[in-house]
Design an enzyme around this catalytic site. Structure first.
Site, mmCIF file in Angstrom:
data_model
loop_
_atom_site.group_PDB
_atom_site.id
_atom_site.type_symbol
_atom_site.label_atom_id
_atom_site.label_comp_id
_atom_site.label_asym_id
_atom_site.label_seq_id
_atom_site.Cartn_x
_atom_site.Cartn_y
_atom_site.Cartn_z
ATOM 1 N N SER A 9 0.814 -1.233 0.000
ATOM 2 C CA SER A 9 0.000 0.000 0.000
ATOM 3 C C SER A 9 0.839 1.271 0.000
ATOM 4 C CB SER A 9 -0.896 0.032 1.233
ATOM 5 O OG SER A 9 -2.068 -0.676 0.968
ATOM 6 N N LYS A 67 0.562 3.546 -2.968
ATOM 7 C CA LYS A 67 -0.657 4.316 -3.287
ATOM 8 C C LYS A 67 -0.419 5.826 -3.418
ATOM 9 C CE LYS A 67 -3.771 0.876 -1.219
ATOM 10 N NZ LYS A 67 -4.472 0.530 0.028
ATOM 11 N N TYR A 110 -2.979 -3.525 -10.258
ATOM 12 C CA TYR A 110 -2.803 -2.964 -8.914
ATOM 13 C C TYR A 110 -1.918 -3.883 -8.060
ATOM 14 C CZ TYR A 110 -4.068 -2.227 -4.021
ATOM 15 O OH TYR A 110 -4.020 -2.054 -2.667
HETATM 16 N N1 GLU Z 1 -1.736 -5.457 -1.844
HETATM 17 C C1 GLU Z 1 -2.381 -5.234 -0.599
HETATM 18 C C2 GLU Z 1 -3.884 -5.257 -0.778
HETATM 19 O O1 GLU Z 1 -4.403 -4.496 -1.525
HETATM 20 C C3 GLU Z 1 -1.900 -3.983 0.022
HETATM 21 C C4 GLU Z 1 -2.499 -3.725 1.359
HETATM 22 C C5 GLU Z 1 -1.652 -2.906 2.290
HETATM 23 O O2 GLU Z 1 -0.433 -2.868 2.162
HETATM 24 O O3 GLU Z 1 -2.250 -2.278 3.194
HETATM 25 O O4 GLU Z 1 -4.559 -6.053 -0.220
#
Ligand code: GLU
Length: 443
Positions: free
Chosen positions: A64, A67, A191
């Site tokens: 994440s 992002k 993603y």
């Molecule tokens: N790839 C993970 C998801 O989308 C990332 C979540 C995270 O790092 O908080 O579930």
């Protein structure tokens, strides 16, 4: 001299090394299998110096923490209005993978929760770009923040895709509301690839320092984000970056940050440093346990809370002295120092506007000023013009051209510019009677 900073970082890690609370993320096999003892930190300055301790070269998936960077790239590509039209900026207070959309607008609440991040990923490239194209845009874009070529870890991506039911559900929900028109599976796979880019804490600290420096990468010198987009990214990170722990994090730690389920956390102190930590065991919010504790320590010990205000504006005026010239002219020399922002310029203008002081010549001495921001320059320029209109001779001591017009609307009035105070030598100092009077009264 050996810098005390690496020792400070070693001590900080050692203070938390024995904390084994929390659990690795278990829904992605590679994360479940990660060595939970790994612990690393890097702090990067805005001129690219990296202070490290522990496992600073160990690679882990960005998850994440991608992002905010991808949000920035999408903003650069599509523009703020188009992106805001698709994804809001309101904190959700929900978990990262909540199946949620804004009740009224039908938009994802913000780009830090998965619903928003999936929508933002779908914006990369042209309309209808392929999965491979978007993956490459994400990978190369993240690399520009890190200042080196990063790669996608196929094993992490494959593992996450195997169990991506929740993200697939979110993407289908988004598609059903026409938030995007792409194939939901492609968006999820892209993603996931974005989340599977491998980084070290050194990479993350440079990426964070890029955001701390207004979008300028401290290693490559590339302006990766424009200052306006950069500000947008940081503001959203500050309010939404820590999901359902955002309020606790900002009040207690006060460093805008983003965590990832791999165990990384990065934080941005605007104008100061980028910080990154890595330790895989997570708390119930999905944030690294030791990472959060280390951030709390750094915030306290290095006074890095963003709400700890910088030097107050009153220290801008270093000296404000009055002299009488040979011809009986009253000369006032106002010497400023430090960084002058709006509040500092207000302070200077208030001093200029002193009705008790009759002045014939006003000398504004900027030799000890480090920087004047655009707004302060405009304010001071206007004030100097007004002094001139009042019949006062204005002299500027500005050897580094701090007040030089940098925009069409901030043209400096025609004032004398001096490099040193030599020409005013021999003036007779006038005691500040008014100040003395006030001091007498307080005795
Ligand atoms: N790839 C993970 C998801 O989308 C990332 C979540 C995270 O790092 O908080 O579930």
């Amino acid at each position: 001299m050996r810098s005390p900073i690496p020792d400070f970082l070693d001590e900080t890690l050692n203070r938390h090394r024995s904390d084994r609370s929390g659990e690795n993320a278990d829904y992605i096999p590679d994360l479940a299998a990660a060595d939970p003892e790994k612990l690393g930190i890097c702090i990067s300055t805005l001129d690219g110096v990296e202070y490290t301790s522990g496992d600073s070269e160990f690679e882990f998936s960005i998850q994440s923490m991608s992002k905010p960077f991808i949000y920035g790239l999408a903003l650069e590509q599509a523009g703020l209005p188009a992106v805001l039209d698709m994804v809001g900026v309101e904190p959700s207070g929900e978990k990262f993978n909540e199946l949620s959309l804004d009740k009224k607008s039908g938009k994802p609440l913000n780009p830090m929760i998965n619903a928003g991040a999936l929508a933002i990923h779908s914006l990369l490239g042209e309309d209808g770009s392929s999965l491979a194209e978007r993956t490459e845009i994400a990978r190369s874009g993240l690399s520009r923040f890190a200042g080196r070529e990063l790669r996608v870890d196929e094993s992490t991506a494959a593992g996450e895709w195997e169990a991506a039911y929740r993200n697939i559900a979110i993407a289908n929900m988004l598609r059903s509301y026409d938030v995007f028109l792409d194939d939901p599976d492609d968006v999820v796979q892209g993603y996931i690839a974005q989340c599977s880019v491998l980084v070290t804490v050194k990479d993350l600290a440079i990426m964070a320092a890029t955001l701390a420096g207004g979008g300028l990468n401290p290693i490559t010198g590339e302006q990766v984000l424009s200052p306006r987009v950069n500000r947008q990214v940081l503001a959203v990170m500050m309010t939404c970056g820590m999901y359902d722990a955002a309020g606790d994090w900002m009040t207690e730690i006060g460093i805008p940050a983003k965590s990832g389920v791999s165990g990384g956390v990065f934080g941005v102190m605007p104008g100061q440093v980028g910080i990154a930590t890595f330790s895989p065991r997570l708390d119930r919010h999905g944030t690294s346990v030791r990472g959060a504790k280390i951030f709390r320590d750094l915030s306290n010990r290095l006074s890095l809370h963003i709400m700890d205000a910088p030097e107050p504006a009153r220290s801008i005026i270093r000296r404000d002295r009055r002299f009488v010239g040979n011809n009986g002219e009253m000369v006032r020399i106002c010497s400023l120092q430090g960084l002058i922002q709006w509040s500092g310029s207000e302070n200077v203008i208030r001093a200029m506007d002193d009705p008790a002081t009759s002045t014939n010549v006003f000398i504004l001495d900027l030799r000890r000023v480090n920087e004047i921001n655009g707004v302060a320059r405009k304010m001071l320029t206007e004030a100097l013009s007004r002094l001139k209109e009042d019949g006062i001779r204005v002299v500027l001591m500005d050897p580094e051209d701090m007040m030089k017009c940098k925009g069409p609307d901030s043209a400096l009035p025609d004032v004398k510019i001096l490099d040193s105070l030599k020409s005013v030598k021999g003036l007779k100092r006038v005691r500040n009677d008014r100040r003395r009077e006030m001091a007498d009264r307080s005795v």
